[in-house]
Design an enzyme around this catalytic site. Sequence first.
Site, mmCIF file in Angstrom:
data_model
loop_
_atom_site.group_PDB
_atom_site.id
_atom_site.type_symbol
_atom_site.label_atom_id
_atom_site.label_comp_id
_atom_site.label_asym_id
_atom_site.label_seq_id
_atom_site.Cartn_x
_atom_site.Cartn_y
_atom_site.Cartn_z
ATOM 1 N N LYS A 115 2.568 4.674 1.223
ATOM 2 C CA LYS A 115 2.964 5.269 2.503
ATOM 3 C C LYS A 115 2.612 6.750 2.413
ATOM 4 O O LYS A 115 3.237 7.501 1.654
ATOM 5 C CB LYS A 115 4.449 5.078 2.763
ATOM 6 N N ASP A 170 2.254 10.595 3.430
ATOM 7 C CA ASP A 170 3.170 11.484 4.137
ATOM 8 C C ASP A 170 2.392 12.589 4.825
ATOM 9 O O ASP A 170 2.281 13.709 4.327
ATOM 10 C CB ASP A 170 4.171 12.061 3.119
ATOM 11 N N CYS A 220 28.370 43.564 2.014
ATOM 12 C CA CYS A 220 26.914 43.386 2.023
ATOM 13 C C CYS A 220 26.300 43.910 0.713
ATOM 14 O O CYS A 220 26.511 45.076 0.356
ATOM 15 C CB CYS A 220 26.316 44.140 3.211
ATOM 16 N N CYS A 262 21.356 48.952 7.644
ATOM 17 C CA CYS A 262 21.214 48.052 6.498
ATOM 18 C C CYS A 262 19.712 47.820 6.276
ATOM 19 O O CYS A 262 19.016 47.356 7.192
ATOM 20 C CB CYS A 262 21.942 46.748 6.811
ATOM 21 N N CYS A 292 23.999 47.107 1.741
ATOM 22 C CA CYS A 292 24.470 48.391 2.270
ATOM 23 C C CYS A 292 25.968 48.602 2.064
ATOM 24 O O CYS A 292 26.499 49.651 2.413
ATOM 25 C CB CYS A 292 24.114 48.513 3.755
ATOM 26 N N CYS A 326 25.962 40.716 8.149
ATOM 27 C CA CYS A 326 26.268 42.121 7.936
ATOM 28 C C CYS A 326 26.185 42.819 9.290
ATOM 29 O O CYS A 326 25.143 42.781 9.942
ATOM 30 C CB CYS A 326 25.251 42.726 6.959
ATOM 31 N N LYS A 343 11.096 3.541 1.241
ATOM 32 C CA LYS A 343 10.995 4.984 0.960
ATOM 33 C C LYS A 343 11.450 5.280 -0.465
ATOM 34 O O LYS A 343 12.506 4.790 -0.887
ATOM 35 C CB LYS A 343 11.880 5.768 1.943
ATOM 36 N N TYR A 368 -5.485 3.111 7.221
ATOM 37 C CA TYR A 368 -4.732 1.942 6.750
ATOM 38 C C TYR A 368 -4.484 0.857 7.792
ATOM 39 O O TYR A 368 -3.678 -0.040 7.559
ATOM 40 C CB TYR A 368 -3.397 2.377 6.159
ATOM 41 N N GLU A 379 0.833 -1.203 0.000
ATOM 42 C CA GLU A 379 0.000 0.000 0.000
ATOM 43 C C GLU A 379 0.867 1.253 0.000
ATOM 44 O O GLU A 379 2.079 1.184 0.209
ATOM 45 C CB GLU A 379 -0.947 -0.009 1.209
HETATM 46 S S1 IVH Z 1 1.028 1.043 9.212
HETATM 47 C C1 IVH Z 1 2.582 -0.762 13.198
HETATM 48 N N1 IVH Z 1 0.516 1.941 6.823
HETATM 49 O O1 IVH Z 1 4.242 5.793 8.480
HETATM 50 C C2 IVH Z 1 2.501 -0.115 11.878
HETATM 51 N N2 IVH Z 1 1.696 3.373 8.311
HETATM 52 O O2 IVH Z 1 6.835 4.887 10.357
HETATM 53 C C3 IVH Z 1 1.507 0.946 11.776
HETATM 54 N N3 IVH Z 1 2.191 5.597 7.381
HETATM 55 O O3 IVH Z 1 3.632 6.294 11.852
HETATM 56 C C4 IVH Z 1 1.625 1.817 10.616
HETATM 57 N N4 IVH Z 1 1.251 5.280 5.428
HETATM 58 O O4 IVH Z 1 2.104 7.468 10.236
HETATM 59 C C5 IVH Z 1 1.087 2.212 8.011
HETATM 60 N N5 IVH Z 1 -0.064 2.626 4.705
HETATM 61 C C6 IVH Z 1 0.497 2.890 5.867
HETATM 62 C C7 IVH Z 1 1.106 4.124 6.138
HETATM 63 C C8 IVH Z 1 1.705 4.326 7.382
HETATM 64 C C9 IVH Z 1 1.894 6.130 6.188
HETATM 65 C C10 IVH Z 1 2.946 6.290 8.423
HETATM 66 C C11 IVH Z 1 2.387 6.170 9.810
HETATM 67 C C12 IVH Z 1 3.483 5.594 10.645
HETATM 68 C C13 IVH Z 1 4.691 5.779 9.789
HETATM 69 C C14 IVH Z 1 5.585 4.595 9.939
#
Ligand code: IVH
Length: 711
Positions: A133, A135, A434, A458, A437, A452, A340, A253, A131
């Site tokens: 991740k 942010d 600078c 300035c 000035c 500066c 990542k 998730y 799935e």
């Molecule tokens: S599962 C025990 N699934 O990534 C595991 N985390 O360092 C629980 N995150 O703190 C997390 N997308 O904030 C999971 N599809 C995803 C995620 C996800 C983002 C974040 C989450 C977590 C950090 C993991």
Amino acid sequence: MYLCSFYLKKQYLCSQNDKEMDEIQRIKQLRQELHEHNYRYYVLNQPTIGDQDFDFLMHELQDLEARHPEMADPNSPTQRVGSDLNAEFTQVTHKYPMLSLANTYNEQDVADWYESVKKGLAGEDFEVCCEMKYDGLSISLTYVDGRLTQAVTRGDGVHGDDVTANVKTIRSIPLVLAAPAPADDLFATPSYPREFEIRGEILMPWAVFEKLNKEREEAEEPLFANPRNAASGTLKSQKSSLVASRQLDAYLYYLLGEELPADGHFENLETARSWGFKISEGMKKVKTLQQIYDFINYWDTERKNLPVATDGIVLKVNSLRQQRALGFTAKSPRWAIAYKFKAERVCTRLNEVTYQVGRTGAVTPVANMDPVQLAGTTVKRATLNNEDFIRSFDLHIGDYVFVEKGGEIIPKIVGVDLDKRLPGAQPVKFVTHCPECGSELRRNEDEAGTFCPNDMHCPPQIKGKLEHFIGRKAMNLDSLGEGKVEILYDCGLVKNIADFYDLTFSQLLGIEKRFPAEDGKPERVVSFREKTVENILAGIAQSKQVPFERVLFAIGIRYVGETTAKKLARFFKNIDALSAATREELMEVNDVGDRVADSIIGYFNNPENLEIVIRLRKAGLQFEMAEDEGVASSDELQGKSVVVSGVFTISRDDIKKMIEQHGGKNVSSISKNTDFVLAGEKMGPEKRKKAEALGVPIISEEEFYKMIGAI
Ligand code: IVH
């Protein structure tokens, strides 16, 4: 006659009753309809009515709810608008700790993880759920009987902040769950467990983020570095109405609870989707390592089309039974891992290095490069941080540099392609004077920054001082604002902070400045009309009541921040004593060291500063402590963090002020770092429990007064 009137009255009452019943039915119906429309719009992206019709139904519900307070429901769709009340967050202990995931950055790491799972399961077959991740900011939602009861941030993983009021304003989070029961069985129990938690990520969509930053840029407010920071800043706001206006989104998730629908993580999330949660469309169950790589490679490019920020892929062993068998390390589960994405990187030509002088005098080199497309935007400038940074890359003009954009919006230079350097290329030489000035620049030993030294003349530094002076924690001249201050400086009316107090109505009226259109922003005109000028002058007049400690902070002595200013004001009581103090006397004040003491002495040795102070004093600003402020102060609570809870014989504000006056710091939630809880009557039971659990002393109002020597 009597009978007749009785009959009529009864009829009237009956019809009133019917009407009430109808209205109550209508409230229920509207709530259900609006929950559904919310879900269609914010989760499915498939609205079936227009905005206007939606607003119309919402208004009808608001009116009916106002007429039927007995029907109040914290989970009604009307509660999504939030409130302006200042709520302090309480800390909550997570039922299940919120752990993080181990990170990996390459295929080999993924292969190692896959092998370790295989080994951990002793060769048993297993599936992996892949799935996105997301942010953003992780959140844990609790539902009881199909209703959202609590939303808590990750915090330190064990305790988090209760942000329920704010989370309720996020439209894609269901307040009440849909319970698709079989159509032929009216008495079927809902498909969701009576109590469960669901975790996910709160995000600010790219489009909302870009719009917000554009507005902030126009209002000359600091920009958010990325959507994650913007979402986090928003969710931690004390005003749920602000949160409501920021259009946050949420993807879920992870489902947790004692009675989950299935053994499969994927299957559980699919079921949760049917309850109304927003679950990623991209989730996929796979078996082989190659399928995992395919998923990663597909989303590495495809994610750029998603409406929200993602920074990797999460891989989870799908079976909950197998997850339990694999277990956890101290920090993270063995059954899951995060891969990542690599930051995007491009190569472009460095044409020139220019220098920006900041409001504090710091000089920052900026790389000007051939424009290049990077992560959805055109990049032509990047910060070079400081002289050492330039040296570390041995940068030459005309070099081809590698530029990356990671989680941050601001691109950075991460390397040079030395093969492309032309013979005779000139090394970048850091500027010596600078650019604003002309003063010779300085760099202190052991410090990376160049600055500066001409802080009095300035231009960006003068503007910095003026902006600092009007700031909320200083003189709080909010009728002026940064944009207007800049205009007053540019037209020569305000050259230093004392000039504010000489401004007159006729000088200000009619001033106008045109900001030409640039970078897609339309032309803007700021003009000082009658009302504006009146407000400015009233604000300036009012600022003469600002207490000494804030004035001392506002005049901008280098290294004298808000807290040091307070301590100095309480110790010396007035500006005469402070300006006459020797280095040793200054260092008697808690937290004042060599650097601060020298800076204070330097400030008062400068005749230009003295003249400014004299003018401000003449104008009527406060240069001594008010009677009641000075008397009670001490250092009894120096460095102590105090949580105030309950009702006291004096107002809570006064209690908090006393804590500060005696050197303490007010904090809103109890943690292991809290020194004590000051408990009034009716202290919150949750807070008491928490203080006891963490062994934080609880002190009564009377004990507190004794502690600070007031009784
Ligand atoms: S599962 C025990 N699934 O990534 C595991 N985390 O360092 C629980 N995150 O703190 C997390 N997308 O904030 C999971 N599809 C995803 C995620 C996800 C983002 C974040 C989450 C977590 C950090 C993991």
